[in-house]
Design a protein around this motif. Sequence first.
Motif, short mmCIF file in Angstrom:
data_model
loop_
_atom_site.label_atom_id
_atom_site.label_comp_id
_atom_site.label_asym_id
_atom_site.label_seq_id
_atom_site.Cartn_x
_atom_site.Cartn_y
_atom_site.Cartn_z
N ILE A 164 30.12 13.13 6.92
CA ILE A 164 29.27 12.33 6.02
C ILE A 164 29.26 10.87 6.46
O ILE A 164 28.20 10.25 6.57
N PHE A 165 30.46 10.32 6.71
CA PHE A 165 30.54 8.92 7.14
C PHE A 165 29.86 8.71 8.49
O PHE A 165 29.16 7.71 8.70
N PHE A 166 30.04 9.66 9.41
CA PHE A 166 29.43 9.54 10.73
C PHE A 166 27.90 9.53 10.61
O PHE A 166 27.22 8.76 11.29
N SER A 167 27.37 10.39 9.75
CA SER A 167 25.91 10.46 9.59
C SER A 167 25.34 9.17 9.03
O SER A 167 24.16 8.86 9.25
N PHE A 168 26.17 8.42 8.31
CA PHE A 168 25.70 7.18 7.66
C PHE A 168 25.64 6.01 8.64
O PHE A 168 24.98 5.01 8.37
N LEU A 169 26.30 6.12 9.79
CA LEU A 169 26.40 5.00 10.73
C LEU A 169 25.05 4.45 11.19
O LEU A 169 24.87 3.22 11.23
N PRO A 170 24.06 5.27 11.56
CA PRO A 170 22.77 4.69 11.97
C PRO A 170 22.13 3.83 10.89
O PRO A 170 21.49 2.81 11.19
N LEU A 171 22.32 4.21 9.64
CA LEU A 171 21.74 3.43 8.53
C LEU A 171 22.52 2.13 8.33
O LEU A 171 21.92 1.10 7.98
N VAL A 172 23.83 2.18 8.54
CA VAL A 172 24.63 0.96 8.47
C VAL A 172 24.18 -0.02 9.55
O VAL A 172 23.99 -1.23 9.29
N ILE A 173 23.98 0.48 10.75
CA ILE A 173 23.53 -0.37 11.86
C ILE A 173 22.16 -0.96 11.54
O ILE A 173 21.90 -2.15 11.78
N LEU A 174 21.28 -0.15 10.97
CA LEU A 174 19.95 -0.64 10.59
C LEU A 174 20.06 -1.79 9.59
O LEU A 174 19.38 -2.82 9.74
N CYS A 175 20.91 -1.64 8.59
CA CYS A 175 21.06 -2.67 7.56
C CYS A 175 21.72 -3.94 8.11
O CYS A 175 21.40 -5.04 7.67
N VAL A 176 22.62 -3.77 9.09
CA VAL A 176 23.28 -4.93 9.69
C VAL A 176 22.27 -5.78 10.46
O VAL A 176 22.26 -7.02 10.37
N PHE A 177 21.41 -5.12 11.23
CA PHE A 177 20.45 -5.86 12.05
C PHE A 177 19.15 -6.18 11.30
O PHE A 177 18.35 -6.98 11.77
N ALA A 178 18.95 -5.55 10.16
CA ALA A 178 17.76 -5.83 9.35
C ALA A 178 18.18 -5.90 7.88
O ALA A 178 17.96 -4.95 7.11
N PRO A 179 18.79 -7.01 7.46
CA PRO A 179 19.31 -7.13 6.09
C PRO A 179 18.25 -6.94 5.00
O PRO A 179 18.58 -6.60 3.87
N ASN A 180 16.96 -7.16 5.36
CA ASN A 180 15.92 -6.98 4.35
C ASN A 180 15.68 -5.51 4.00
O ASN A 180 14.88 -5.21 3.12
N VAL A 181 16.40 -4.60 4.68
CA VAL A 181 16.29 -3.18 4.36
C VAL A 181 17.41 -2.75 3.40
O VAL A 181 17.38 -1.63 2.87
N ILE A 182 18.37 -3.62 3.13
CA ILE A 182 19.50 -3.26 2.29
C ILE A 182 19.05 -2.82 0.90
O ILE A 182 19.66 -1.94 0.28
N PHE A 183 17.96 -3.43 0.40
CA PHE A 183 17.49 -3.05 -0.93
C PHE A 183 17.17 -1.56 -1.00
O PHE A 183 17.30 -0.94 -2.07
N LEU A 184 16.76 -0.97 0.13
CA LEU A 184 16.49 0.47 0.15
C LEU A 184 17.77 1.28 -0.10
O LEU A 184 17.76 2.29 -0.81
N GLY A 185 18.87 0.82 0.50
CA GLY A 185 20.13 1.50 0.27
C GLY A 185 20.53 1.48 -1.20
O GLY A 185 21.00 2.48 -1.74
N LEU A 186 20.31 0.34 -1.87
CA LEU A 186 20.61 0.24 -3.29
C LEU A 186 19.70 1.15 -4.11
O LEU A 186 20.15 1.82 -5.05
N ALA A 187 18.43 1.18 -3.75
CA ALA A 187 17.47 2.03 -4.47
C ALA A 187 17.83 3.50 -4.30
O ALA A 187 17.77 4.29 -5.26
N TYR A 188 18.23 3.87 -3.09
CA TYR A 188 18.58 5.26 -2.84
C TYR A 188 19.90 5.65 -3.50
O TYR A 188 20.10 6.80 -3.87
N GLY A 189 20.81 4.69 -3.64
CA GLY A 189 22.04 4.96 -4.37
C GLY A 189 21.75 5.37 -5.81
O GLY A 189 22.35 6.31 -6.34
N LEU A 190 20.82 4.65 -6.44
CA LEU A 190 20.41 4.99 -7.80
C LEU A 190 19.74 6.36 -7.84
O LEU A 190 20.02 7.18 -8.73
#
Length: 256
Positions: A185-211
């Motif tokens: 599970i953690f390994f699968s999440f890594l590409p999305l972590v990298i995306l959010c690190v290099f594109a912080p304006n996408v972090i809001f999507l992670g919060l929306a998807y958490g909900l």
Amino acid sequence: MKNSMYGFLLAVQFLTRLPVPVTCPWNEKTSRWAIRFYPLVGMIVGFILAGGWVLLKDVIPSEILALCIISLWVWLTGGLHLDGLMDVADAVGSNAPLKKKWEIMKDPHVGSFGIIALLFVLAWKVVLVFELQLAEINDITIILVMLGIIGFARFHAVLLLGVFPSAKTSGLAWEWKKNLTIFDIFFSFLPLVILCVFAPNVIFLGLAYGLFILVYGVWMMKTFKGTNGDLIGTAIEGGELWGLLSVWIFFLYGMG
């Protein structure tokens, strides 16, 4: 290395219509690697869709482009998750006891509730893609949000398989789930972590998807007492729609 390659190709074969001219063995190691690559394969699909969007947005009318994007979206995924959505819609719409709901989901025929759900989901996706074109989002942002939307939606599948109990110890979802570990599970999440690190304006999507996954998980357990392939497909389709809606709201209120 060979198992990881086979796992990636298995994920591509299962989640997309992209041609894979290689016979990939299915075993504990390759299936675990395939699960790890779910979000990455989703991001590849997002990149293809975003590329078509960027290349054609100044060439064809916005409403036609929106329909083309959703048509390509359905083709790339083979309608796999839409099939699950229709099965779940028929089961929920029946208002039947739990046992009967499971029987309805097994039925290969599609009922009226499934067709209604299909039409509304596709219509909403077309409208939201059209509205996002009117927002005049720059090309880089289009690519980033599409990577995020489809990547996070596929991560939902990994979470549902890894965190929630399976409704039965048979079937395709169980075959994916039985060898899954928390590391996967953690390994699968890594590409999305990298995306959010290099594109912080996408972090809001992670919060929306958490909900979204929290609400969906509670509803799924209350309604079905467990997960299966159809419910995972529904989560992916619902997650994609939720992602488009979240991006539209984000830019509608000027936060983008």
